[in-house]
Scaffold this active site. Structure first.
Site, PDB file in Angstrom:
ATOM      1  N   ASP A  18      59.806  55.640   5.769  1.00 27.32           N
ATOM      2  CA  ASP A  18      61.131  55.169   5.963  1.00 27.32           C
ATOM      3  C   ASP A  18      61.980  56.496   5.608  1.00 27.32           C
ATOM      4  OD1 ASP A  18      61.302  55.421   3.019  1.00 27.32           O
ATOM      5  OD2 ASP A  18      61.630  53.126   3.026  1.00 27.32           O
ATOM      6  N   PHE A  19      63.138  56.479   5.503  1.00 29.06           N
ATOM      7  CA  PHE A  19      64.250  57.671   4.803  1.00 29.06           C
ATOM      8  C   PHE A  19      63.778  58.178   3.638  1.00 29.06           C
ATOM      9  CE2 PHE A  19      65.919  54.011   3.088  1.00 29.06           C
ATOM     10  CZ  PHE A  19      66.502  54.714   1.980  1.00 29.06           C
TER      11      PHE A  19
END
Length: 134
Positions: A18-19
């Site tokens: 994810d980020f």
């Protein structure tokens, strides 16, 4: 009762994260599914052939997942899958994701065997193989 055990090794790619750079929680579902597929292959069964020839196979009825530590891009992880309880038309698989000696994820999948969308007994050879210990 514990039965057959299989270990699947995977590398974490950018698309799995994810980020934050850690593995996205839903990515573990894909890893666990791949490992459940591979434990069937290890006992000489596969989803595609079961479906195409007999319109039967496993579905996940319930899963519990504990996320303990994160994995990151380029980590190499191992997904260990072990048959924990095998009945005529269902089984419970215990799955653990590790990196080195660290346990990252612990999961349990309760799976039902279906034929044409209805609960059915799994093939006897499959049941015997799932029950065997190494």
């Amino acid at each position: 009762m514990e039965g057959v055990r299989h270990v699947l090794t995977l590398r974490i790619y950018y698309e799995d994260t994810d980020f934050s750079g850690f593995v996205y929680h839903a990515s573990y579902l894909r890893f666990l599914e791949r490992a459940r597929t591979e434990i069937l292959r290890a006992i000489d069964f596969d989803h595609r052939r079961l479906w195409e020839e007999k319109r039967e196979g496993f579905v996940v009825r319930r899963m519990t997942i504990d996320y303990l530590k994160p994995a990151q891009m380029d980590d190499v992880i191992a997904v260990t899958t072990q048959a924990e309880d095998v009945k005529a038309a269902s089984l419970v698989l215990r799955q653990v994701v590790t990196r080195g000696g660290d346990m990252l994820v612990a999961a349990t999948a309760q799976c039902a065997y279906l034929r044409a969308g209805r609960p059915a007994r799994m093939p006897e050879r499959m049941r015997r193989e799932m029950l065997r210990t190494e």
